[in-house]
Design a protein around this motif. Structure first.
Motif, PDB file in Angstrom:
ATOM      1  N   ALA A 275      44.627  44.315  30.984  1.00 15.31           N
ATOM      2  CA  ALA A 275      43.855  44.171  32.219  1.00 15.31           C
ATOM      3  C   ALA A 275      44.441  45.102  33.276  1.00 15.31           C
ATOM      4  O   ALA A 275      45.642  45.388  33.270  1.00 15.31           O
ATOM      5  CB  ALA A 275      43.873  42.732  32.720  1.00 15.31           C
ATOM      6  N   CYS A 276      43.596  45.569  34.184  1.00 20.39           N
ATOM      7  CA  CYS A 276      44.064  46.469  35.244  1.00 20.39           C
ATOM      8  C   CYS A 276      43.074  46.451  36.399  1.00 20.39           C
ATOM      9  O   CYS A 276      41.955  45.925  36.279  1.00 20.39           O
ATOM     10  CB  CYS A 276      44.207  47.896  34.727  1.00 20.39           C
ATOM     11  N   ALA A 277      43.495  47.018  37.506  1.00 17.78           N
ATOM     12  CA  ALA A 277      42.603  47.283  38.633  1.00 17.78           C
ATOM     13  C   ALA A 277      42.317  48.774  38.619  1.00 17.78           C
ATOM     14  O   ALA A 277      43.243  49.590  38.526  1.00 17.78           O
ATOM     15  CB  ALA A 277      43.248  46.869  39.948  1.00 17.78           C
ATOM     16  N   SER A 278      41.069  49.155  38.693  1.00 19.99           N
ATOM     17  CA  SER A 278      40.720  50.566  38.608  1.00 19.99           C
ATOM     18  C   SER A 278      41.439  51.372  39.683  1.00 19.99           C
ATOM     19  O   SER A 278      41.629  50.915  40.801  1.00 19.99           O
ATOM     20  CB  SER A 278      39.207  50.746  38.744  1.00 19.99           C
ATOM     21  N   ARG A 279      41.864  52.553  39.304  1.00 21.17           N
ATOM     22  CA  ARG A 279      42.571  53.527  40.145  1.00 21.17           C
ATOM     23  C   ARG A 279      44.040  53.204  40.354  1.00 21.17           C
ATOM     24  O   ARG A 279      44.792  54.036  40.852  1.00 21.17           O
ATOM     25  CB  ARG A 279      41.902  53.723  41.512  1.00 21.17           C
ATOM     26  N   SER A 280      44.489  52.012  39.994  1.00 22.69           N
ATOM     27  CA  SER A 280      45.873  51.645  40.281  1.00 22.69           C
ATOM     28  C   SER A 280      46.764  51.793  39.050  1.00 22.69           C
ATOM     29  O   SER A 280      46.424  51.312  37.970  1.00 22.69           O
ATOM     30  CB  SER A 280      45.961  50.196  40.771  1.00 22.69           C
ATOM     31  N   PRO A 281      47.939  52.416  39.203  1.00 22.19           N
ATOM     32  CA  PRO A 281      48.877  52.513  38.089  1.00 22.19           C
ATOM     33  C   PRO A 281      49.753  51.278  37.957  1.00 22.19           C
ATOM     34  O   PRO A 281      50.555  51.182  37.028  1.00 22.19           O
ATOM     35  CB  PRO A 281      49.724  53.729  38.471  1.00 22.19           C
ATOM     36  N   TYR A 282      49.611  50.329  38.884  1.00 21.09           N
ATOM     37  CA  TYR A 282      50.491  49.168  38.907  1.00 21.09           C
ATOM     38  C   TYR A 282      49.939  48.021  38.051  1.00 21.09           C
ATOM     39  O   TYR A 282      48.725  47.794  38.005  1.00 21.09           O
ATOM     40  CB  TYR A 282      50.684  48.672  40.336  1.00 21.09           C
ATOM     41  N   PRO A 283      50.817  47.270  37.383  1.00 24.21           N
ATOM     42  CA  PRO A 283      50.375  46.088  36.636  1.00 24.21           C
ATOM     43  C   PRO A 283      49.777  45.049  37.584  1.00 24.21           C
ATOM     44  O   PRO A 283      50.135  44.975  38.759  1.00 24.21           O
ATOM     45  CB  PRO A 283      51.665  45.557  36.001  1.00 24.21           C
ATOM     46  N   ILE A 284      48.862  44.251  37.053  1.00 21.18           N
ATOM     47  CA  ILE A 284      48.268  43.172  37.839  1.00 21.18           C
ATOM     48  C   ILE A 284      48.553  41.834  37.161  1.00 21.18           C
ATOM     49  O   ILE A 284      49.041  41.772  36.031  1.00 21.18           O
ATOM     50  CB  ILE A 284      46.751  43.349  38.010  1.00 21.18           C
ATOM     51  N   VAL A 285      48.225  40.768  37.872  1.00 21.46           N
ATOM     52  CA  VAL A 285      48.400  39.404  37.355  1.00 21.46           C
ATOM     53  C   VAL A 285      47.102  38.935  36.735  1.00 21.46           C
ATOM     54  O   VAL A 285      45.994  39.256  37.210  1.00 21.46           O
ATOM     55  CB  VAL A 285      48.822  38.454  38.497  1.00 21.46           C
ATOM     56  N   VAL A 286      47.207  38.166  35.657  1.00 16.12           N
ATOM     57  CA  VAL A 286      46.043  37.532  35.041  1.00 16.12           C
ATOM     58  C   VAL A 286      46.276  36.016  34.991  1.00 16.12           C
ATOM     59  O   VAL A 286      47.418  35.565  34.896  1.00 16.12           O
ATOM     60  CB  VAL A 286      45.773  38.069  33.621  1.00 16.12           C
ATOM     61  N   HIS A 287      45.197  35.259  35.103  1.00 12.11           N
ATOM     62  CA  HIS A 287      45.269  33.794  35.027  1.00 12.11           C
ATOM     63  C   HIS A 287      44.536  33.326  33.777  1.00 12.11           C
ATOM     64  O   HIS A 287      43.379  33.702  33.563  1.00 12.11           O
ATOM     65  CB  HIS A 287      44.641  33.158  36.269  1.00 12.11           C
ATOM     66  N   LEU A 288      45.201  32.509  32.985  1.00 10.91           N
ATOM     67  CA  LEU A 288      44.621  32.004  31.747  1.00 10.91           C
ATOM     68  C   LEU A 288      44.099  30.587  31.943  1.00 10.91           C
ATOM     69  O   LEU A 288      44.822  29.714  32.465  1.00 10.91           O
ATOM     70  CB  LEU A 288      45.654  32.037  30.630  1.00 10.91           C
ATOM     71  N   TYR A 289      42.842  30.367  31.544  1.00  7.02           N
ATOM     72  CA  TYR A 289      42.192  29.056  31.576  1.00  7.02           C
ATOM     73  C   TYR A 289      41.745  28.691  30.173  1.00  7.02           C
ATOM     74  O   TYR A 289      41.494  29.575  29.333  1.00  7.02           O
ATOM     75  CB  TYR A 289      40.961  29.078  32.486  1.00  7.02           C
ATOM     76  N   VAL A 290      41.611  27.403  29.932  1.00  3.18           N
ATOM     77  CA  VAL A 290      41.040  26.932  28.666  1.00  3.18           C
ATOM     78  C   VAL A 290      39.919  25.945  28.975  1.00  3.18           C
ATOM     79  O   VAL A 290      39.950  25.226  29.977  1.00  3.18           O
ATOM     80  CB  VAL A 290      42.098  26.262  27.771  1.00  3.18           C
ATOM     81  N   GLY A 291      38.890  25.978  28.108  1.00  8.93           N
ATOM     82  CA  GLY A 291      37.773  25.056  28.288  1.00  8.93           C
ATOM     83  C   GLY A 291      36.748  25.512  29.303  1.00  8.93           C
ATOM     84  O   GLY A 291      35.749  24.813  29.546  1.00  8.93           O
ATOM     85  N   GLY A 292      36.959  26.648  29.938  1.00 10.97           N
ATOM     86  CA  GLY A 292      36.024  27.156  30.935  1.00 10.97           C
ATOM     87  C   GLY A 292      36.737  28.100  31.886  1.00 10.97           C
ATOM     88  O   GLY A 292      37.968  28.183  31.904  1.00 10.97           O
ATOM     89  N   SER A 293      35.958  28.799  32.677  1.00 10.55           N
ATOM     90  CA  SER A 293      36.534  29.725  33.640  1.00 10.55           C
ATOM     91  C   SER A 293      37.040  28.973  34.863  1.00 10.55           C
ATOM     92  O   SER A 293      36.963  27.731  34.926  1.00 10.55           O
ATOM     93  CB  SER A 293      35.489  30.760  34.054  1.00 10.55           C
ATOM     94  N   ALA A 294      37.535  29.697  35.864  1.00 12.08           N
ATOM     95  CA  ALA A 294      38.057  29.076  37.077  1.00 12.08           C
ATOM     96  C   ALA A 294      36.996  28.195  37.723  1.00 12.08           C
ATOM     97  O   ALA A 294      35.835  28.588  37.849  1.00 12.08           O
ATOM     98  CB  ALA A 294      38.495  30.155  38.062  1.00 12.08           C
ATOM     99  N   GLY A 295      37.391  26.979  38.086  1.00 11.83           N
ATOM    100  CA  GLY A 295      36.450  26.032  38.684  1.00 11.83           C
ATOM    101  C   GLY A 295      35.844  25.080  37.683  1.00 11.83           C
ATOM    102  O   GLY A 295      35.303  24.039  38.060  1.00 11.83           O
ATOM    103  N   ALA A 296      35.957  25.447  36.405  1.00  9.32           N
ATOM    104  CA  ALA A 296      35.399  24.588  35.364  1.00  9.32           C
ATOM    105  C   ALA A 296      36.441  24.208  34.313  1.00  9.32           C
ATOM    106  O   ALA A 296      36.480  23.076  33.838  1.00  9.32           O
ATOM    107  CB  ALA A 296      34.210  25.286  34.687  1.00  9.32           C
ATOM    108  N   GLY A 297      37.307  25.170  33.978  1.00 10.85           N
ATOM    109  CA  GLY A 297      38.307  24.912  32.955  1.00 10.85           C
ATOM    110  C   GLY A 297      39.643  24.472  33.537  1.00 10.85           C
ATOM    111  O   GLY A 297      39.775  24.194  34.724  1.00 10.85           O
TER     112      GLY A 297
END
Length: 483
Positions: A388-410
């Motif tokens: 995963a990345c943010a376009s144009r940026s060489p820096y690492p980003i954070v990712v959030h892992l959910y199970v059972g659904g996306s944010a707000g549901a899982g």
């Protein structure tokens, strides 16, 4: 406001910003903030980048940080002018990172006050570069002494093309000043193009020895070509910079002084040349287009021996030196695709070396990161793999892992940094040059016991909050494995 500089003759309108007229219709750009001249007659104007010229806003950060924000004093080529177009791009990026960009536009040439040209006088070249360095140093001194910028936490001096040579001379001339105010805030020199340590190197940057481009730098214009000079030179008298002693090098290093050089690999003057070419004379068009200018400068100045070492980019990772800047005192980075006049040697490679390590700055924001993208590749051995990345940026980003659904549901399992080594193909999709965009997220026994069979979703977190934290591809495809 009177500046404490013996060379100062006049200081005109170098004062309150409140009276500056701005075009209310202009969204961004440089505004004139002051003018000064010294006893040699060298005159310059100071412009500051504003992301909002109508409101005179310089930085996209908390207003309480403005007075202490780092500043970059930016010079251009042979006459000391900065490029509005190129520096506007950099200004916008630095504004995001909470760094102020101050452009110096020379009303007169750097050579103002230099001795008359005399092609037979070898010392003349050293004298003229010395005067240019003095004029450049005077402009820096005027800016950093000015009350408006006196609160700046750190100062970077940036010079492109000929300003790299003159900036090297400033580093030489101002050594004794670095430990005292206001020069104690100058902590970095950035050269766009290798600074020449001797006139022979400066001349050899020309394609065939008859081009007078570098002659402009040292004052031979109209009186003789570099080819003529090289045929009659006295090498011992050609040094343009002095050598730092071991004690001085240790002092520079202890103060945190760093020197960064950016050179485009397609630069018609400073780019890489052809390995094995015969460079014994200045008539070979394949010569003097490589890193030898940097090597020469580091060797002659003594900076090659500075504690902390010298870092250079490699063929496999042309940005390696740039990202080593936090630990290396001197770096040399080849910028892919950059030419001498296009500017990427400055704008594409400078963000992190200016902002890194500075309180309240955000070097990642300097790259103006865009939409986040990524993919879950597979789940194997109780681990989720992907990137995963943010376009144009060489820096690492954070990712959030959910199970059972996306944010707000899982159910959120946790946040993780996508900073594992990645391939060129990934960087290409990200539209940047980063080499660490992958993630490997282990699924603990507790997670597998509680959520076995539930679908896995991952949100990539946009680092500046300027676009959504999108789900990455293949979210909802893979399931939590059995314990």
């Amino acid at each position: 406001m009177k500046l404490k500089n013996k060379a100062l003759v006049t200081l005109l309108a170098f004062g309150a910003l409140g009276g500056i007229a701005a075009d209310a219709s202009a969204a961004e750009g440089f505004v004139w903030v002051g003018y000064s001249t010294n006893t040699t007659g060298y005159a310059f104007s100071v412009y500051e980048y504003r992301y909002d010229t109508a409101q005179q806003k310089s930085l996209k950060c908390a207003s309480t940080l403005w007075n202490s924000a780092p500043i970059v004093v930016s010079f251009g080529g042979a006459s000391g002018t900065f490029s509005d177009m190129l520096d506007s791009t950099l200004g916008r990026k630095l504004s995001n990172a909470c760094v102020r960009l101050v452009g110096i536009k020379g009303a007169n040439d750097y050579m103002t006050g230099a001795p008359p040209v005399n092609v037979s006088n070898h010392k003349m070249a050293w004298d003229r570069v010395s005067v240019a360095g003095q004029n450049m140093g005077f402009a820096v001194n005027a800016v950093i002494s000015w009350a408006y910028y006196s609160g700046a936490s750190h100062v970077t001096v940036k010079g492109g093309s000929a300003s790299g040579i003159f900036g090297a001379k400033v580093l030489d001339q101002r050594f004794a000043s670095f430990g005292v105010a206001p020069w104690n805030k100058v902590r970095r020199f950035v050269f766009g193009g290798p600074p020449a340590a001797d006139l022979a190197q400066a001349c050899r940057y020309t394609a065939d020895g008859t081009n007078i481009l570098q002659g402009v730098t040292t004052g031979f214009t109209g009186y003789g070509t570099c080819k003529l000079y090289l045929a009659s030179r006295s090498y011992a008298a050609d040094k343009l910079v002095n050598t730092f002693t071991p004690t001085q090098l240790s002092q520079l290093y202890s103060m945190g002084m760093k020197v960064n050089t950016f050179v485009g690999d397609k630069d018609e003057i400073f780019g890489y040349g052809i390995p094995g070419a015969n460079c014994a004379t200045a008539t070979n068009a394949s010569c003097w287009k490589g890193p030898e200018g940097v090597d020469d400068y580091l060797a002659v100045s003594g900076l090659r021996n500075i504690p902390g070492g010298v870092w250079k980019a490699s063929v496999s990772n042309p940005w390696a030196a740039k990202f080593a800047s936090a630990s290396a005192a001197t770096t040399f980075t080849t910028v892919p695709g950059a030419t001498h006049s296009s500017g990427p040697d400055i704008t594409s490679g400078i963000c992190d070396v200016i902002a890194e390590g500075r309180a309240n700055t955000n070097p990642a924001a300097c790259y103006d990161p865009g939409a986040v993208v990524g993919v879950i590749d597979y789940v194997q051995s109780n681990t989720v793999y992907g990137w995963a990345c943010a376009s144009r940026s060489p820096y690492p980003i954070v990712v959030h892992l959910y199970v059972g659904g996306s944010a707000g549901a899982g159910t959120v399992i946790g946040g993780y940094t996508a900073n594992v080594a990645s391939e060129l193909a990934v960087a290409s999709v990200c539209g940047s040059f980063g080499r660490a965009y992958r993630f490997q997220i282990p699924l603990s026994l507790a997670t597998r016991q509680a959520h076995v069979g539930k679908k896995i979703y991952i949100h990539a977190i946009q680092p500046t909050g300027t676009s959504p934290n999108n789900l990455i591809n293949n979210s909802g495809v893979f399931s939590v494995p059995a314990p």
